[in-house]
Design an enzyme around this catalytic site. Structure first.
Site, PDB file in Angstrom:
ATOM      1  N   ASP A   1      49.454  43.240  49.659  1.00 28.45           N
ATOM      2  CA  ASP A   1      48.095  42.990  49.198  1.00 28.45           C
ATOM      3  C   ASP A   1      47.571  41.788  49.982  1.00 28.45           C
ATOM      4  O   ASP A   1      48.122  40.692  49.898  1.00 28.45           O
ATOM      5  CB  ASP A   1      48.146  42.674  47.693  1.00 28.45           C
TER       6      ASP A   1
ATOM      7  N   GLU B   1      39.582  47.360  48.795  1.00 29.09           N
ATOM      8  CA  GLU B   1      38.969  47.342  47.464  1.00 29.09           C
ATOM      9  C   GLU B   1      37.473  47.103  47.642  1.00 29.09           C
ATOM     10  O   GLU B   1      37.072  46.050  48.139  1.00 29.09           O
ATOM     11  CB  GLU B   1      39.586  46.229  46.616  1.00 29.09           C
TER      12      GLU B   1
HETATM   13  C1  GLC Z   1      40.402  41.564  43.237  1.00 28.48           C
HETATM   14  C2  GLC Z   1      41.738  41.609  42.550  1.00 28.48           C
HETATM   15  C3  GLC Z   1      41.654  40.766  41.322  1.00 28.48           C
HETATM   16  C4  GLC Z   1      41.319  39.354  41.736  1.00 28.48           C
HETATM   17  C5  GLC Z   1      40.053  39.299  42.595  1.00 28.48           C
HETATM   18  C6  GLC Z   1      39.924  37.985  43.288  1.00 28.48           C
HETATM   19  O1  GLC Z   1      39.405  42.140  42.484  1.00 28.48           O
HETATM   20  O2  GLC Z   1      42.116  42.922  42.297  1.00 28.48           O
HETATM   21  O3  GLC Z   1      42.843  40.816  40.562  1.00 28.48           O
HETATM   22  O4  GLC Z   1      41.157  38.547  40.605  1.00 28.48           O
HETATM   23  O5  GLC Z   1      40.081  40.262  43.594  1.00 28.48           O
HETATM   24  O6  GLC Z   1      40.918  37.844  44.275  1.00 28.48           O
END
Ligand code: GLC
Ligand code: CA
Length: 539
Positions: free
Chosen positions: A100, A242
Site C-alpha cells: 500500500d 484508490e
Molecule cells: C485512504 C485510506 C484510509 C486513510 C486515508 C488517508 O482513504 O484507505 O484508511 O485514512 O487514505 O491516508
C-alpha cells in the site's frame, strides 16, 4: 484478448489489514509473522495476491497511513527480513504481495517534514505545501479528518497543507524532487520482489490548494503516467488506485489498456449510495436497489474493452457488507453468499477484505471504545453540533471504519485465536459462531462459497471476457444479469429481500446448468436472499 501478463484479470485479490489479521507474539497487534502463519489458509481459499495495508514505519496516528519511513517496516509488524520472508513464502504458494503506497502525504514525523518545518531554506521545505499568512490572519487550524486545512508552523512563519489529519502533511507533487524520491522508493520495493501496489488516495496527487482543487487536479494524469513509466512497467506488476472521485470517464484514463497509467482503480459510486443526499456517510439511508443496479451496469458497460474494473464491497475503511446490504441476523449466511455471487459474476478483478469470506459482521462498540481517528473526529464534531449520543452511536455502528478493523475470527478459542494477549480492538462477540475453523471444508459455508467462486472464475473465460447485460432493471427486489461471449452465457439471479419471491427468469434458467447457489436444493421460487449462477456453453 487475454494476455498472460494481465494475470490480474483472472485473479482474486485479498486485503490483509495487518494490525487485525494474526498476532504471533502476544502483544495484541497482528504482525507479519502472523500473516506468514496463515498463508496456507489463503492458499486454500485460492487467492492470487495479498494487498497489505501499510506496514512501513509509522507513528500509527492513522494506523500506518502516516508513514515516517517508507523503506523500513514498523517494529510493531516485524522487520524487513520478515517482509522478505513473507514475499518469498507467499511466492512459493503462487501468491503475490501488493504494498500500500501512501504517496499523498507523510507522517509529520517523517525526516523530510522535520527538516521542512525547521527552515524555509532547507531543500526539504519544498517537499510540502506551504502558504504565507494573510494580512491580519490569526494562525488557526482545526478541521475534521479528510476535510483539508492549513496548520501554522511558527519556526518558518507559514502554514502547511494537510488533507487528512494535522499529523499527515501533504507532499508537494509539483516538486520534481518529491516525485523522484517516491519513484526511487517504489522501485526499491519492486526490486525486493513485491508484485504490485495499491495507491492510497491517488486522485489527490494533482491537487492545487491555491486553486481550491483537491481531487482530479490539472496535473493528476501527467503525474500518474510519469510514475507508471518510472515504476510500473515491469511485466506482471499490478497497480490499483484508490479514487473516490472517479467517474467511468476518468477511470478509463487510469486503467487504459495501453498500460500507461494503472491496472485499475477502486471507484466508490456504489459505496456512496446508502447515505442521505447532501449528507455525509454518517447520515444513513437504505440502499436504493435500482440505483445500485444502474451504477453497476454503467461501470460494467462503460469500461468494457477500454478500461478495467475492480469489484469490491469492503475494505478497512468500510463497514461489513453482510451487515450493510445483507442481513446479519437470520439470513447472514444466505445474504453473505448472495452478495458474493452477485459480485463475482461481474467483469473486473474481485477483492476480498479479510473476514468477508467468513461473513464477518459489523461490531457493536460503545462510543468510548472507538479508536479510529475519523470516527473519533465525527463523535466530537457531532457532539459539538448538538446531536444526541444515540444518533451518533447509530451512525458509528453502521459506518465506522472500526467495524472492519476488529480482529480476524480464526476459531472459538479466547479472542477468536487472533492473539494470546489482549487485542488492540475488542473481538466481535459472535466469534464462537462466526470463525474460520467452523467454515473451512464445511460445505454450504460462506468460506466455501467464496472458494468455489474463485475456482469458477479461473475455470471459465466468460468471467473475464463476457459482455455484461443487466436484466429486470425496473425490478425493486431482484438483481439479475448475464455475461456473454460467442461460446458461453452466464446468468446471475439474486434476491435482495428477506422474503420468498417468484422467479421471472425461471424459463431462461431451465436451459442452463447451475454453477453455484446459496441454498442446498433447487426450487422454482427465489427464497430469502437466494442467489443462483447458471452457465451455458462448451464444457
Ligand atoms: C485512504 C485510506 C484510509 C486513510 C486515508 C488517508 O482513504 O484507505 O484508511 O485514512 O487514505 O491516508
Ligand atoms: Ca504482534
Amino acid at each position: 484478448m487475454y494476455n498472460p501478463s494481465d494475470w490480474w484479470k483472472r485473479a482474486v485479490i485479498y486485503q490483509v489489514y495487518p494490525r487485525s489479521f494474526c498476532d504471533s507474539n502476544g502483544d495484541g497487534i497482528g504482525d507479519i509473522p502472523g500473516i506468514i502463519s496463515k498463508l496456507d489458509y489463503l492458499e486454500t481459499l485460492g487467492v492470487d495476491a495479498i494487498w497489505l495495508s501499510p506496514v512501513c514505519r509509522s507513528p500509527q496516528v492513522d494506523n500506518g497511513y502516516d508513514v515516517s519511513d517508507y523503506r523500513d517496516i514498523d517494529p510493531m509488524f516485524g522487520t524487513l527480513e520478515d517482509m522478505d520472508r513473507l514475499i518469498r513464502e507467499a511466492g512459493a504458494r503462487g501468491i503475490r504481495i501488493l504494498l500500500d503506497l501512501v504517496l499523498n502525504h507523510t507522517s509529520n514525523e517523517h525526516p523530510w517534514f522535520l527538516a521542512a518545518s525547521e527552515s524555509r531554506s532547507d531543500p526539504y521545505h519544498e517537499y510540502y505545501i506551504w502558504r504565507d499568512p494573510l494580512p491580519g490572519e490569526t494562525p488557526g487550524d482545526a478541521a475534521g479528518f479528510g476535510s483539508g486545512s492549513w496548520q501554522w508552523v511558527p519556526a518558518v512563519g507559514q502554514y502547511y497543507y494537510y488533507q487528512f489529519s494535522v499529523w499527515q502533511p501533504d507532499l508537494n507533487w509539483a516538486n520534481p524532487a518529491v516525485r523522484q524520491a517516491l519513484y526511487d522508493m517504489i522501485n526499491w520495493w519492486a526490486d525486493r520482489g513485491v508484485g504490485g501496489f495499491r495507491l492510497d488516495v491517488v486522485d489527490h496527487l494533482g491537487k492545487d490548494p491555491s486553486l481550491g482543487v483537491k481531487v482530479n487536479g490539472p496535473r493528476l494524469h501527467e503525474y500518474v503516467r510519469e510514475m507508471s513509466a518510472a515504476c510500473f512497467q515491469r511485466p506482471g506488476l499490478v497497480t490499483v488506485g484508490e479514487a473516490w472521485s472517479a467517474t467511468p470517464e476518468i477511470a478509463k484514463r487510469y486503467s487504459d489498456p495501453d498500460g500507461s497509467e494503472l491496472s485499475m482503480v477502486f471507484q466508490f459510486e456504489h459505496i456512496l449510495l446508502d447515505q442521505a443526499p447532501g449528507g455525509s456517510k454518517w447520515d444513513l439511508a437504505p440502499l436504493p436497489l435500482k440505483a445500485f443496479k444502474q451504477v453497476m451496469d454503467r461501470w460494467q458497460t462503460e469500461l468494457r474493452g477500454c478500461g478495467w474494473n475492480s469489484l469490491f464491497y469492503e475494505n478497512h475503511d468500510l463497514p461489513r457488507i453482510v451487515s450493510r446490504w445483507g442481513d446479519d441476523g437470520e439470513f447472514r449466511e444466505q445474504s453473505a453468499q448472495m452478495l458474493a455471487i452477485l459480485l463475482f459474476g461481474m467483469e473486473g478483478t474481485p477483492y476480498i477484505y479479510e473476514g468477508q469470506e467468513l461473513g464477518m459482521t459489523n461490531m457493536r462498540l460503545d462510543l468510548d471504545e472507538y479508536q479510529d481517528i475519523e470516527t473519533r473526529g465525527m463523535i466530537d464534531a457531532r457532539r459539538a453540533e448538538g446531536y444526541d449520543d444515540a444518533d451518533i452511536l447509530r451512525s458509528a455502528r453502521a459506518k465506522s471504519r472500526d467495524n472492519a478493523r476488529t480482529p480476524m475470527q480464526w476459531n472459538d478459542a479466547e479472542h477468536a485465536g487472533f492473539t494470546t494477549g489482549t487485542p488492540w480492538l475488542r473481538v466481535n462477540e459472535n466469534y464462537r459462531e462466526i470463525n474460520a475453523a467452523r467454515q473451512v471444508g464445511v460445505s454450504g459455508s460462506v468460506f466455501e462459497c467464496y472458494r468455489a467462486l474463485i475456482r469458477l472464475r479461473k475455470a471459465y473465460p466468460v468471467f473475464t471476457e463476457g459482455a455484461f447485460s443487466l436484466l429486470l432493471p425496473e425490478d425493486d427486489d431482484l438483481f439479475a444479469y448475464t455475461r456473454t461471449t460467442a461460446d458461453e452465457t452466464l446468468l446471475v439471479v439474486c434476491n435482495f429481500r428477506g422474503r420468498e419471491l417468484p422467479d421471472p427468469l425461471a424459463e431462461t434458467e431451465a436451459g442452463m446448468t447451475l454453477l453455484i447457489g446459496n441454498y442446498p436444493d433447487a426450487q422454482t421460487t427465489l427464497r430469502p436472499y437466494e442467489a443462483r449462477m447458471y452457465r451455458k456453453g462448451e464444457v
